[in-house]
Scaffold this motif. Structure first.
Motif, PDB file in Angstrom:
ATOM      1  N   SER A 294      -8.676   1.171  -8.609  1.00 24.48           N
ATOM      2  CA  SER A 294      -8.119   0.209  -7.664  1.00 24.48           C
ATOM      3  C   SER A 294      -8.593  -1.186  -8.055  1.00 24.48           C
ATOM      4  O   SER A 294      -9.801  -1.441  -8.112  1.00 24.48           O
ATOM      5  CB  SER A 294      -8.565   0.531  -6.247  1.00 24.48           C
ATOM      6  OG  SER A 294      -8.095  -0.428  -5.341  1.00 24.48           O
TER       7      SER A 294
ATOM      8  N   GLN B 118      -3.156  -0.238  -7.969  1.00 22.10           N
ATOM      9  CA  GLN B 118      -3.834   1.024  -7.717  1.00 22.10           C
ATOM     10  C   GLN B 118      -3.090   2.137  -8.461  1.00 22.10           C
ATOM     11  O   GLN B 118      -1.877   2.213  -8.410  1.00 22.10           O
ATOM     12  CB  GLN B 118      -3.861   1.332  -6.222  1.00 22.10           C
ATOM     13  CG  GLN B 118      -4.718   0.366  -5.415  1.00 22.10           C
ATOM     14  CD  GLN B 118      -4.698   0.703  -3.941  1.00 22.10           C
ATOM     15  OE1 GLN B 118      -4.176   1.750  -3.560  1.00 22.10           O
ATOM     16  NE2 GLN B 118      -5.258  -0.157  -3.115  1.00 22.10           N
TER      17      GLN B 118
ATOM     18  N   ASN C 139      -9.368   7.687 -10.276  1.00 21.73           N
ATOM     19  CA  ASN C 139      -8.757   6.770  -9.325  1.00 21.73           C
ATOM     20  C   ASN C 139      -9.232   5.350  -9.611  1.00 21.73           C
ATOM     21  O   ASN C 139     -10.437   5.091  -9.663  1.00 21.73           O
ATOM     22  CB  ASN C 139      -9.127   7.157  -7.890  1.00 21.73           C
ATOM     23  CG  ASN C 139      -8.571   8.509  -7.499  1.00 21.73           C
ATOM     24  OD1 ASN C 139      -7.459   8.850  -7.851  1.00 21.73           O
ATOM     25  ND2 ASN C 139      -9.364   9.281  -6.764  1.00 21.73           N
TER      26      ASN C 139
ATOM     27  N   ASP D  43       0.819  -1.212   0.000  1.00 23.74           N
ATOM     28  CA  ASP D  43       0.000   0.000   0.000  1.00 23.74           C
ATOM     29  C   ASP D  43       0.852   1.261   0.000  1.00 23.74           C
ATOM     30  O   ASP D  43       0.384   2.325  -0.393  1.00 23.74           O
ATOM     31  CB  ASP D  43      -0.923   0.032   1.228  1.00 23.74           C
ATOM     32  CG  ASP D  43      -2.032  -1.001   1.125  1.00 23.74           C
ATOM     33  OD1 ASP D  43      -2.374  -1.370  -0.018  1.00 23.74           O
ATOM     34  OD2 ASP D  43      -2.533  -1.439   2.169  1.00 23.74           O
TER      35      ASP D  43
END
Length: 315
Positions: free
Chosen positions: A269, A252, A267, A229
């Motif tokens: 993911s 991501q 965005n 992450d």
């Protein structure tokens, strides 16, 4: 002889009687209308002079007020207008109870970069803080703040409220940046700078530009010693879109497409679009212009991570 004397007395008496009747007729209800001239009103010099003096004093006071207002700069006005606009937020979030506390709170935010104020033109400004961004303008009579609705505040009311804090407010104006200064006299960012600034704006870690920058810089400084992450794998260009990727295991990333001055950030993911971000070049320049050196530093870090991504997978 006596008879003549008697007649003479009667005649004199008759004349006196007629004379008395004539005088009585003039002074009684004879039906004759007399013209009465109205006397000129008595000039009350004291009253008239007082009125004239009051008018002069009022004019003098008005002129003095106008001159006093004119001595206050647009930078000072916009800070007072912003404080009037944001007062309720500060009362709720920072327990502000007085004008003095409000001035101190805003001064602290400017010092800590939790609040930024940019001068976009002679009488136009923009503010950014953790609550978002608003624009402000200064006119001859009032200050207007727009963003979350429109708030207009009269200058005379602001002066009455902040008159005891003008020296402090004047010192605070040194924290107001200008559009040209923020951009180092360059009208626009490079394409990569826009992408980095857009990536920062899309970053959910932090509310202000400074907080977002600090988070990303801390992640980059850790090198490969971060979780999936936390690993920022670099900038890329694909099918005319520019982006920044992170979290290699779930792919991501944020795509940015450019259409003139408008920028759309998407965005994504794990293959799922999670939202769009609508930006303008001017907005990114305004927010991240004061941190242009950080943009360069982050750009270098992203490029470094991209070249060393294989080391991240090997760890």
């Amino acid at each position: 002889m006596k008879k003549n004397i008697l007649l003479t007395c009667i005649a004199v008496a008759a004349l006196l009687t007629l004379s008395g009747c004539k005088h009585q007729t003039q002074s009684g209800n004879s039906g004759i209308t007399y013209t009465h001239h109205k006397s000129k009103p008595i000039s009350n010099d004291k009253t008239n002079n007082s009125t004239s003096t009051n008018q002069t004093n009022q004019k003098s006071t008005d002129d003095s007020d106008d001159q006093s207002l004119a001595k206050i700069s647009n930078d000072e006005w916009i800070l007072m207008g912003y404080m009037a606009y944001a007062r309720k937020n500060y009362e709720q979030s920072e327990n502000v109870h007085s004008t003095a506390e409000m001035v101190n709170a805003v001064e602290n935010d400017l010092d800590n970069d939790d609040l930024t104020c940019t001068k976009d033109a002679d009488n136009k400004y923009s503010f950014s803080n953790k609550f978002g961004s608003v624009d402000g303008s200064v006119s001859s009579d009032n200050i207007t703040i727009t963003g979350d609705g429109t708030t207009t505040v009269d200058k005379s009311k602001l002066k009455d409220e902040y008159v005891d804090h003008m020296s402090q407010i004047q010192a605070m104006t040194k924290k107001i940046g200008s559009q040209s200064d923020n951009n180092h006299h360059v009208d626009k960012f490079s394409l990569q700078e826009y992408v980095v600034a857009g990536f920062l704006e899309a970053n959910r870690h932090g509310n202000t530009p400074k907080e977002k920058i600090e988070h990303v810089e801390n992640q980059i400084a850790k090198g490969i010693h971060v979780t999936n992450d936390g690993y920022l794998s670099g900038l890329y260009k694909n099918n005319g879109k520019y982006g920044a990727a992170y979290n290699p295991s779930t792919s991501q990333y944020t795509d940015f497409t450019f259409n003139g001055n408008n920028i759309t950030g998407t965005n994504i993911s794990a293959g799922v679009i999670s939202g769009k971000l609508h930006l303008t070049k001017q907005e990114l320049e305004r927010k991240y212009g004061p941190y242009r050196a950080d943009l360069t530093k982050i750009l270098q870090g992203l490029e470094y991570n991209k070249k060393h991504a294989i080391d991240f997978y090997k760890k």
